[in-house]
Scaffold this motif. Sequence first.
Motif, PDB file in Angstrom:
ATOM      1  N   VAL A 172       0.833  -1.203   0.000  1.00 12.42           N
ATOM      2  CA  VAL A 172       0.000   0.000   0.000  1.00 12.42           C
ATOM      3  C   VAL A 172       0.868   1.254   0.000  1.00 12.42           C
ATOM      4  CG1 VAL A 172      -1.697   1.339   1.329  1.00 12.42           C
ATOM      5  CG2 VAL A 172      -1.962  -1.138   1.083  1.00 12.42           C
ATOM      6  N   ILE A 173       1.969   1.230   0.744  1.00 13.09           N
ATOM      7  CA  ILE A 173       2.888   2.373   0.751  1.00 13.09           C
ATOM      8  C   ILE A 173       3.413   2.644  -0.647  1.00 13.09           C
ATOM      9  CG2 ILE A 173       5.191   3.135   1.490  1.00 13.09           C
ATOM     10  CD1 ILE A 173       4.649   1.816   4.174  1.00 13.09           C
ATOM     11  N   PHE A 174       3.787   1.586  -1.353  1.00  8.77           N
ATOM     12  CA  PHE A 174       4.339   1.760  -2.700  1.00  8.77           C
ATOM     13  C   PHE A 174       3.282   2.275  -3.678  1.00  8.77           C
ATOM     14  CE2 PHE A 174       5.479   0.233  -6.952  1.00  8.77           C
ATOM     15  CZ  PHE A 174       6.745   0.777  -7.076  1.00  8.77           C
ATOM     16  N   ILE A 175       2.090   1.648  -3.651  1.00  3.02           N
ATOM     17  CA  ILE A 175       1.042   2.029  -4.602  1.00  3.02           C
ATOM     18  C   ILE A 175       0.518   3.433  -4.312  1.00  3.02           C
ATOM     19  CG2 ILE A 175      -1.284   1.503  -5.431  1.00  3.02           C
ATOM     20  CD1 ILE A 175      -0.672  -1.450  -4.935  1.00  3.02           C
ATOM     21  N   MET A 176       0.123   3.676  -3.063  1.00  3.63           N
ATOM     22  CA  MET A 176      -0.437   4.981  -2.703  1.00  3.63           C
ATOM     23  C   MET A 176       0.626   6.065  -2.756  1.00  3.63           C
ATOM     24  SD  MET A 176      -3.559   4.367  -2.366  1.00  3.63           S
ATOM     25  CE  MET A 176      -4.047   5.973  -1.767  1.00  3.63           C
ATOM     26  N   GLY A 177       1.874   5.700  -2.408  1.00  3.62           N
ATOM     27  CA  GLY A 177       2.953   6.678  -2.478  1.00  3.62           C
ATOM     28  C   GLY A 177       3.197   7.147  -3.901  1.00  3.62           C
ATOM     29  N   SER A 178       3.072   6.217  -4.846  1.00  4.53           N
ATOM     30  CA  SER A 178       3.234   6.594  -6.254  1.00  4.53           C
ATOM     31  C   SER A 178       2.155   7.577  -6.685  1.00  4.53           C
ATOM     32  CB  SER A 178       3.182   5.346  -7.139  1.00  4.53           C
ATOM     33  OG  SER A 178       4.233   4.453  -6.805  1.00  4.53           O
ATOM     34  N   LEU A 179       0.937   7.364  -6.192  1.00  3.96           N
ATOM     35  CA  LEU A 179      -0.171   8.248  -6.554  1.00  3.96           C
ATOM     36  C   LEU A 179      -0.068   9.596  -5.849  1.00  3.96           C
ATOM     37  CD1 LEU A 179      -3.122   5.668  -6.390  1.00  3.96           C
ATOM     38  CD2 LEU A 179      -1.990   6.550  -8.445  1.00  3.96           C
ATOM     39  N   ILE A 180       0.282   9.574  -4.566  1.00  2.00           N
ATOM     40  CA  ILE A 180       0.278  10.787  -3.751  1.00  2.00           C
ATOM     41  C   ILE A 180       1.526  11.637  -3.967  1.00  2.00           C
ATOM     42  CG2 ILE A 180       0.238  11.656  -1.366  1.00  2.00           C
ATOM     43  CD1 ILE A 180      -2.399  10.504  -2.186  1.00  2.00           C
ATOM     44  N   LEU A 181       2.649  10.992  -4.293  1.00  2.34           N
ATOM     45  CA  LEU A 181       3.922  11.723  -4.373  1.00  2.34           C
ATOM     46  C   LEU A 181       4.440  11.874  -5.802  1.00  2.34           C
ATOM     47  CD1 LEU A 181       5.761  10.129  -1.319  1.00  2.34           C
ATOM     48  CD2 LEU A 181       4.788  12.427  -1.457  1.00  2.34           C
ATOM     49  N   VAL A 182       4.566  10.762  -6.521  1.00  2.00           N
ATOM     50  CA  VAL A 182       5.206  10.809  -7.840  1.00  2.00           C
ATOM     51  C   VAL A 182       4.373  11.598  -8.842  1.00  2.00           C
ATOM     52  CG1 VAL A 182       6.067   9.448  -9.771  1.00  2.00           C
ATOM     53  CG2 VAL A 182       6.426   8.642  -7.425  1.00  2.00           C
ATOM     54  N   ILE A 183       3.072  11.313  -8.905  1.00  2.00           N
ATOM     55  CA  ILE A 183       2.215  12.013  -9.871  1.00  2.00           C
ATOM     56  C   ILE A 183       2.159  13.517  -9.595  1.00  2.00           C
ATOM     57  CG2 ILE A 183      -0.157  12.238 -10.726  1.00  2.00           C
ATOM     58  CD1 ILE A 183      -0.450   9.230 -10.468  1.00  2.00           C
ATOM     59  N   PRO A 184       1.940  13.959  -8.346  1.00  3.92           N
ATOM     60  CA  PRO A 184       1.988  15.403  -8.091  1.00  3.92           C
ATOM     61  C   PRO A 184       3.327  16.029  -8.445  1.00  3.92           C
ATOM     62  CG  PRO A 184       0.891  14.310  -6.285  1.00  3.92           C
ATOM     63  CD  PRO A 184       1.447  13.226  -7.160  1.00  3.92           C
ATOM     64  N   PHE A 185       4.420  15.325  -8.140  1.00  2.98           N
ATOM     65  CA  PHE A 185       5.749  15.863  -8.454  1.00  2.98           C
ATOM     66  C   PHE A 185       5.917  16.050  -9.959  1.00  2.98           C
ATOM     67  CE2 PHE A 185      10.414  15.038  -9.098  1.00  2.98           C
ATOM     68  CZ  PHE A 185      10.833  16.260  -8.602  1.00  2.98           C
ATOM     69  N   VAL A 186       5.493  15.058 -10.743  1.00  2.00           N
ATOM     70  CA  VAL A 186       5.583  15.158 -12.204  1.00  2.00           C
ATOM     71  C   VAL A 186       4.718  16.306 -12.718  1.00  2.00           C
ATOM     72  CG1 VAL A 186       5.057  13.982 -14.376  1.00  2.00           C
ATOM     73  CG2 VAL A 186       6.177  12.727 -12.523  1.00  2.00           C
TER      74      VAL A 186
END
Length: 314
Positions: free
Chosen positions: A198-212
């Motif tokens: 869940v950390i990996f999946i949700m982290g990708s949505l919450i952190l990586v996408i906003p950063f991009v």
Amino acid sequence: MTGRNQTIFSEFLLLGLPIKPEQQNLLYALFLAMYLTTVLGNLLIIILIRLDTHLHTPMYLFLSNLSFSDLCFSSVTIPKLLQNMQRQDPSIPYAGCLTQMYFFLFFGDLESFLLVAMAYDRYVAICFPLHYTTIMSPRLCLALVVLSWVLTTFHAMLHTLLMARLCFCADNVIPHFFCDMSALLKLACSDTRVNELVIFIMGSLILVIPFVLIIMSYARIVSSILKVPSARGIRKAFSTCGSHLSVVSLFYGTVIGLYLCPSANNSTLKETVMAMMYTVVTPMLNPFIYSMRNRDMKGALGRVICQKKTLFSL
């Protein structure tokens, strides 16, 4: 383990910062000064935006929420750190640890979403100035703020509930200065694979996408400004984006490095320093980056001071 109570430990022990005793008073004073700077700087922004009608615009709606988020984000961890530096028994109750983790995730996620909203606002203002008031309508701005708060509430609650189901029965010493999610997972003696997934999946949505999205917004801003081939345009581009991107990179870079790309070679000291970057340094820098170098904020401060002088003179 299925029959064991997950709250075998009624409290955890926070080891805090790996510092020498002779350095403790100096670092205590340093962190106290940084925390007070964060609190006063962000409170000043919130008050100015509330008092000055010239700042009742979309950009400053997002900025006031960001300042509130930064203030709370630091307050979740730093007061406890300062308290523990002066105590011989740096304990935190089990419920208090989960509560701290919840609010840490909540305000950290909120900052991430608000940075995206602010980047989009600047993109529309610079690339589509004639349509700015139409695109950034009050309804859209309010919707973006409310959506940010709602999404962060559910995300923080998800991780907190997943953490609450784990058993902690081997060790209760957290090698960190707050109840960090990754540090708690290392202490669990039950299966943590669901948490890590869940950390990996949700982290990708919450952190990586906003950063991009933020990088893309500022890239379009720079591209739009550089279409005017002048030294003034180049200076304006770097002035507008350079300082903002430096803080954004510091915040997202350390968080992504810690939670999405953890390394087995990461020492406790390295992880602690990286955590200090986004929990202490970034909230302190944001008032200077987004406001103190801003002519509108300086003008608002001058107008508020003049109004107070006028009232006192009467």
